[in-house]
Design a protein around this motif. Structure first.
Motif: not given
Length: 500
Positions: A212-217, A224-228, A231-234, A281-283
């Motif tokens: 998956x991918x991280x948050x952009x912010x 939350x976590x850089x290692x997570x 979920x919304x991004x999939x 990077x596409x999530x």
């Protein structure tokens, strides 16, 4: 045959160790015995191949669930053709939703869901109104189990996080056959399935993967976590990981009762198994506010897999609402899934222009020469998710120039056509800019005279992503007073985008 018989009289025979038990008569019996054994083995192998050829030529997961004993097991049966490419039938989607939100968000899922082809369910908190029939273009629904027995102590979150985390377990219990990946998302997530398949097919589904991918912010990743995988991004879980995850999930949910979201709980439970996130990077979680233009106009060199939080940003296209904007983007995606939003840039050295293309979305023309590093960096047209500030983000950004004459003139997608076998044509129309229209310099007049940009390209294919990732090149083909013609192509050997 003669060599074996000679072993009874030839002292120097290399087979002399057979001497005590190989008379001519016994050796014949021995050979007959071995020949019969070989025929039997050959017959068994033939039966094996015939038997298994009746099964589908693909890997299968046979899921067994024991409700009373909480005993989970999975047996992975590999068929002869176990190297079949991952396709849409190997993916099971679990979409987190609710009766309250589905009415307004179902349109997002209906953009990408294909009835009778896509597999999975939207998981609701209760049964929908029987007086409102469930639409056939929507994913089928399931009602989640009661989660009132679980602890939830996060003061600023919602207990629905428990229910949505358990989509992993409840999807597993359905016992769907031939599943390689469980993909989770929200009811406001738009997936691009062909590109998702291209991404997942690069990984061995027989191993444990958490993708998956991280948050952009940055603020969200810190909280939350850089290692997570947000979920919304999939997120995509390989089935071997799912098999292990469901064994501990319910107990794990109680152990992490203080966490905020469903994705945090899944991340924490996966950590107990010892699996780390594999980032793609596409999530796109889209934890941003305001205008997503800059991010989409400089998409990373990766397939577009998902978009989320689309209710919280401006429409992707001006003069359209968000749903119509997404329909336009999905129309382009269906024509050339792999190339959608792929970024290319080049120069018109006669005019001293820098030209940046996000295929199927936008073209930017700068009346100055920018370096490749500048052009690949997104314009910051957006703000952070929680604080609405100017950063930081998990990628570099550049602020729009305060000088109108330094800003790009922007063109948006107008039409897309397939003009030959595998040949694509896109046209972009000037609608607005970030201020370039306000420039009064004579040197800017040539840019402002352009009304359309026409781009030709060959359709990209999934295997392009299996090569070393490299941005494709473009070149100016023709410049007329009101139109600019550009061609996108693979870069030649030794070719670079370097200013003279």
């Amino acid at each position: 045959m003669s060599q074996i018989r000679d072993t009874t009289t030839t002292h120097d025979s290399p087979l002399k160790f057979l001497k005590p038990c190989t008379t001519p008569e016994k050796s014949g019996e021995l050979i007959s015995f071995f020949m019969k054994g070989a025929l039997s083995i050959s017959l068994l192998v033939s039966i094996y191949f015939v038997f298994f050829s009746n099964f589908s030529g693909q890997s299968r997961w046979l899921i067994r669930y024991c409700p009373s004993c909480e005993n989970f097991s999975a047996v992975h049966h590999r068929s002869i053709d176990r190297l079949e490419k991952t396709n849409i039938s190997h993916i099971l989607f679990g979409i987190g939703g609710s009766v309250k939100t589905w009415k307004d968000r179902r349109h997002y899922s209906e953009l990408w869901w294909k009835p009778n082809t896509t597999r999975g369910y939207v998981w609701l908190d209760e049964k929908p109104n029987e007086n409102e029939p469930w639409l056939v273009n929507s994913p089928p629904y399931r009602v989640s189990e009661d989660t009132s027995k679980f602890k939830y102590t996060n003061w600023y979150g919602s207990r629905s996080a428990i229910r949505i985390a358990r989509i992993v377990l409840e999807s597993f219990r359905l016992g769907n056959d031939n599943v390689r990946w469980l993909v989770l998302g929200d009811d406001d997530t738009v997936f691009f399935p062909e590109n998702l398949i291209d991404v997942l097919s690069r990984y061995d589904h027989n191993q444990m993967y958490y993708i998956g991918g991280n948050s952009e912010s940055v603020e969200q990743d810190v909280i939350h976590s850089y290692g997570m995988a947000f979920g919304g991004g999939g997120m995509a879980l390989s089935y071997p990981l799912v098999v292990q995850l469901v064994k501990l999930l319910d107990g794990c949910i109680d152990r992490y009762h203080y966490l905020y979201g469903s994705d945090e709980r899944i991340c924490a439970c996966v950590a107990e198994i010892g699996v780390s996130i594999t980032k793609e990077l596409g999530f796109h979680q889209f934890d941003i506010r305001d205008d997503p233009y800059g991010l989409l106009a400089a998409h990373p060199v990766a397939p577009l897999v998902s978009l989320h939080h689309l209710d919280y940003v401006k429409p992707l296209f001006p003069e359209k609402d968000q749903l119509d904007s997404l329909r336009s983007l999905m129309g382009v995606y269906k024509m050339d899934p792999v190339r959608t939003l792929q970024h290319s840039f080049c120069y018109d050295l006669k005019q001293n222009w820098s030209v940046s293309i996000s295929w199927g979305y936008t073209v930017q023309i700068y009346p100055t020469l920018l370096t490749a590093k500048q052009l690949e960096t997104p314009l910051q047209t957006f703000r952070t998710w929680k604080s609405w500030s100017n950063g930081p983000f998990t990628f570099n950004t550049r602020l729009p120039n305060n000088e109108a004459c330094e800003r790009p003139v922007i063109f948006y997608l107008d039409r897309v056509d397939e003009v030959g076998r595998g040949k694509m044509f896109t046209s972009y129309k000037r609608i607005s800019s970030l201020g370039g229209d306000e420039c009064g310099l004579a040197t800017h007049a040539t840019v402002l005279a352009l009304q359309t940009v026409e781009v030709s390209s060959s359709k990209m294919i999934g295997k392009d992503w299996k090569r070393v990732r490299r941005r494709q090149c473009c070149e100016i083909v023709k410049h007329e007073s009101s139109a600019l013609q550009i061609m996108i192509r693979r870069c030649g050997s030794g070719e670079t985008v370097t200013l003279p």
